[in-house]
Design an enzyme around this catalytic site. Structure first.
Site, PDB file in Angstrom:
ATOM      1  N   GLY A  23       0.760  -1.246   0.000  1.00  0.00           N
ATOM      2  CA  GLY A  23       0.000   0.000   0.000  1.00  0.00           C
ATOM      3  C   GLY A  23       0.785   1.287   0.000  1.00  0.00           C
ATOM      4  O   GLY A  23       0.233   2.355   0.292  1.00  0.00           O
TER       5      GLY A  23
ATOM      6  N   LYS B 167       5.101   1.187 -13.413  1.00  0.00           N
ATOM      7  CA  LYS B 167       6.514   0.780 -13.356  1.00  0.00           C
ATOM      8  C   LYS B 167       6.781  -0.319 -14.376  1.00  0.00           C
ATOM      9  O   LYS B 167       5.969  -1.215 -14.565  1.00  0.00           O
ATOM     10  CB  LYS B 167       6.857   0.274 -11.955  1.00  0.00           C
TER      11      LYS B 167
ATOM     12  N   ASP C 123       2.228  -0.817 -10.060  1.00  0.00           N
ATOM     13  CA  ASP C 123       3.533  -1.105  -9.438  1.00  0.00           C
ATOM     14  C   ASP C 123       3.849  -2.592  -9.554  1.00  0.00           C
ATOM     15  O   ASP C 123       4.308  -3.221  -8.607  1.00  0.00           O
ATOM     16  CB  ASP C 123       3.511  -0.674  -7.969  1.00  0.00           C
TER      17      ASP C 123
END
Length: 788
Positions: A521, A645, A604
């Site tokens: 998170g 990413k 991510d």
């Protein structure tokens, strides 16, 4: 064939020249022994104490740390290679040698450099894909060298296979009529490479190239007591290899000793007619008194020696002396082309020994070692630099085309010279990553193990990168002074991105965000803190692998998932695994009313790569990367922005085509490397500004491709790639790879100059980066915490 099955002894007069030379060499070496023998080698500092014979003071020791095995060579208790210790006592005696050693320190240096020198001669067929090594365990540097070479010079290296048969101690299984093989006690190569070790000869396949290196260690410089045993063994390995070698293009690299020409005449005779090309190769880097030489046999004709001769040899292995079992008709050996080439090489070896003994020249070994590295394209430790640029990198990608989604062949890329240059940069990057394979690192550590890192004896990769993390002091103050939550490097990186690109989140009182692959998170926390600093509220949602189904899902380390269960979305009732490589999951998000009117998205995605897959990180991540991109396109509102990413080197066709598509359906696509992102790692953030939207038919095609197992990292999924985009893309990715290589070089520099690393800490260089970061990135004290 000139071999006949008789019982006559063979005339040994052919060896008189060799025996006479050995006698002269022994007399010369009796004055100084080992030191005199080693000083004869101009390249001794390449692999210190690379002995081809047994010596009581020379030993190989296995050390285990962080679940990783390290093969360390010692002479008289002095560490030789690889250099991995903090201990100054170990380093002091060879400190002058260290700068001239190779940057890549092999697991098995004994044969690595000899075969590397051979490979640089470009004998090996560039189309060879499947390789077999048969030999002693301490000769595994041959296959290690081959794997590094192929990674560096072959674009399709991921398709290569490497198989190993450890020689000695084979046992015959009468039931399967095969041989059982032993595995190495410590499988060093398998830690870093994808390599298969055979346990049974039934597992043999068909190979393009076979390397045979099964000569035993000598008892002394010229004392080869196992000559007869080695001849038997090599006959067996050779005949077996011929049965498993690809016809027409197959090749064998075979090592033997010139100490006894007699033994190898049998092999020359057997091999006559089996291959179209024969070449002898004696590496420059081996000691002049070492009698080893390689025979390269190329273009296998498919002809295997007559079965009656073959059966006679194999059924009598280790039972009778070969010279008693067979008669070699030496009157005809002169017409054997292999023998003719051998004589030239043997005579050259003899002449070199005699010339050295007679002249005993003084040599600048350091100069020779440097020249050897330059000629054979290997870096030395002294080639590293302490490059310290930690500035962030920002590049805007240009594209004036509108490609359609369509799966096409990626072969057109392989014909593009700019792309070929990019692949060379990828190869260089992979080589630099390989440098740490033989060094201790915590990537091998099972995190369930309890380990005291403060008492590590070895210089670890993690210690170097951790010390060079100039932003680590930021974390404590973000927690203490600004009440930051879940402060990790990921938090700092996203917060930096949000400040660098303030327009990617719309200026409104309440912003709705969706965070992909988010556990535990940190991106939610960073976005929440950033929005609070602007006086705005964040209505966030997140997804990740469902920990109920996926044991590889990240833990709820901070408790954000348990505190906000309704905020974490794992899919539909039929499929709630949270796996975004499934279109079913993404469709459930796209139709979820909670996720309507999304203002901002992050991705991510990452995956644990085993140590032997680190150079394949982009390939392993390909479909996951595609999943987060498709999810962004399915869920993000028009006019809004996203950040995700990905990983260098970004040379896979699937990634190139996806970025080609993204750059045409967003107003801007920017490559960004935050300052807080470790410069030596491969992560890159893609900032997508102002989404133009995508048609439902195009999105449906992406769903189908995502689910299609035939769509892999090598697939190209857009119909066109314009020059403007490609030129921009190649330049950007090349610059980013260069930056990563420079940072890796810096880390290697400090690995061998650790005293300077201590000086950096003393000079408090961290404060400069600390001040710069807080000046650029506005942070306020957080009162409205997530964990209130």
């Amino acid at each position: 064939m000139f071999i006949d099955k008789v019982t006559n002894k063979v005339n040994k007069s052919v060896d008189k020249t060799v025996l006479k030379t050995i006698s002269k060499a022994k007399e010369y070496l009796s004055k100084g022994g080992l030191s005199l023998a080693l000083s004869a080698n101009k390249y001794e500092k390449l692999v210190p104490y690379n002995l081809w014979y047994n010596h009581e003071l020379y030993q190989i020791t296995n050390y285990t740390q962080n679940n990783q095995n390290m093969r360390i060579r010692f002479y008289n208790e002095i560490m030789l290679s690889p250099i991995v210790s903090y201990n100054e006592h170990d380093l002091s005696k060879i400190k002058t040698l260290v700068p001239n050693m190779s940057l890549y320190q092999p697991f098995y240096p004994e044969t690595f450099y000899s075969v590397w020198e051979f490979l640089q001669s470009e004998y090996i067929n560039q189309n060879a894909m499947n390789f077999l090594f048969i030999g002693k365990e301490n000769k595994l540097g041959s296959v290690e060298s081959l794997m590094i070479y192929n990674e560096l010079y072959k674009n399709n290296y991921l398709n290569n296979t490497y198989t190993v048969w450890i020689s000695d101690n084979e046992s015959h299984d009468i039931f399967s009529n095969s041989y059982l093989l032993k595995l190495p006690k410590h499988n060093y190569l398998k830690q870093a490479f994808k390599i298969n070790f055979l346990t049974n000869t039934n597992q043999l396949n068909v190979y393009d190239t076979i390397i045979i290196d099964a000569i035993s260690q000598f008892d002394d410089i010229f004392d080869w007591s196992k000559e007869e045993t080695d001849l038997h063994a090599n006959l067996f390995y050779l005949f077996t290899s011929l049965k498993h070698l690809k016809k027409n293009t197959g090749s064998i690299l075979f090592k033997f000793s010139m100490m006894s020409s007699q033994s190898w005449f049998y092999l020359f005779d057997i091999l006559f007619g089996c291959f179209k090309e024969y070449e002898f190769f004696r590496p420059k880097c081996i000691n002049p008194f070492n009698s080893e030489i390689y025979l390269y046999l190329n273009k296998f004709t498919g002809n295997i020696p007559k079965n009656n001769i073959l059966n006679s040899i194999l059924t009598n292995l280790y039972r009778q002396n070969v010279t008693k079992l067979f008669h070699l008709n030496l009157h005809h050996i002169d017409i054997n082309p292999i023998f003719q080439k051998y004589l030239i090489s043997r005579n050259k070896w003899i002449d070199n020994i005699i010339d050295y003994i007679d002249e005993s020249p003084q040599q600048n070994n350091v100069c020779y070692v440097t020249k050897w590295h330059n000629k054979n394209n290997l870096l030395q430790i002294k080639d590293t630099t302490n490059y310290l640029d930690q500035n962030n990198d920002k590049y805007k990608l240009s594209n004036n085309s509108h490609p359609k989604i369509k799966s096409i062949s990626h072969n057109f890329l392989l014909d593009n010279n700019h792309f070929k240059n990019l692949l060379q940069k990828r190869a260089s990057l992979n080589f630099y990553k390989r440098v740490m394979d033989t060094r201790p690192s915590r990537i091998f550590l099972d995190m369930s193990m309890v380990h005291d890192f403060s008492n590590e004896y070895y210089v670890t990769w993690d210690y170097i990168t951790g010390t060079l993390d100039f932003y680590k002091n930021i974390k404590n103050d973000l927690k203490k002074q600004y009440n930051g939550e879940m402060i990790t490097t990921a938090w700092i990186k996203l917060y930096e991105i949000l400040n660098e690109f303030p327009d990617i989140i719309p200026k409104k009182e309440s912003v709705k965000s969706f965070h992909l692959c988010e556990a535990p998170g940190a991106f939610v926390s960073a976005t929440h803190h950033y929005m609070y600093s602007l006086g705005c509220e964040l209505d966030w949602y997140a997804q990740t692998l469902n920990p109920m189904y996926e044991n590889k899902a990240l833990d709820d380390h901070y408790g954000l998932m348990s505190l906000y269960p309704d905020k974490w979305l794992f899919g539909s009732k039929n499929n709630n695994t949270g796996d975004i490589t499934s279109s079913e999951i993404i469709k459930s998000y796209a139709s979820n009313k909670q996720l309507s009117n999304i203002d901002f998205m992050t991705g991510d995605a990452g995956i644990y790569c085993r140590p032997n897959c680190l150079n394949e990180q982009e390939t392993v991540m390909a479909k996951i990367n595609m999943g987060q991109i498709v999810c962004i396109l399915a869920c993000l509102s028009k006019g809004r922005s996203a950040v995700f990413k990905t990983f260098l080197p970004l040379t896979e066709p699937l990634n190139i085509s996806l970025l080609n598509l993204l750059s045409s359906i967003f107003e801007e696509l920017i490559f960004y490397k935050p300052g807080a992102s470790n410069g030596s790692n491969s992560e890159i953030y893609i900032v997508l500004k102002s989404y133009k939207g995508i048609s439902s038919s195009e999105l449906e095609m992406l769903y189908l491709m995502l689910d299609d197992p035939k769509i892999t990292s090598t697939s190209f999924i857009t119909d066109v790639i314009c020059k403007n985009f490609f030129r921009s893309y190649i330049k950007i990715v090349s610059n980013l790879i260069d930056k990563q290589i420079n940072c890796l070089q810096r880390n290697f520099y400090y690995y061998y100059n650790i005293g300077e690393l201590y000086d950096l800490k003393k000079n408090n260089i961290y404060s400069e980066y600390y001040d710069e970061w807080f000046n650029k990135n506005k942070v306020v004290y957080l009162e409205n915490t997530l964990f209130s």
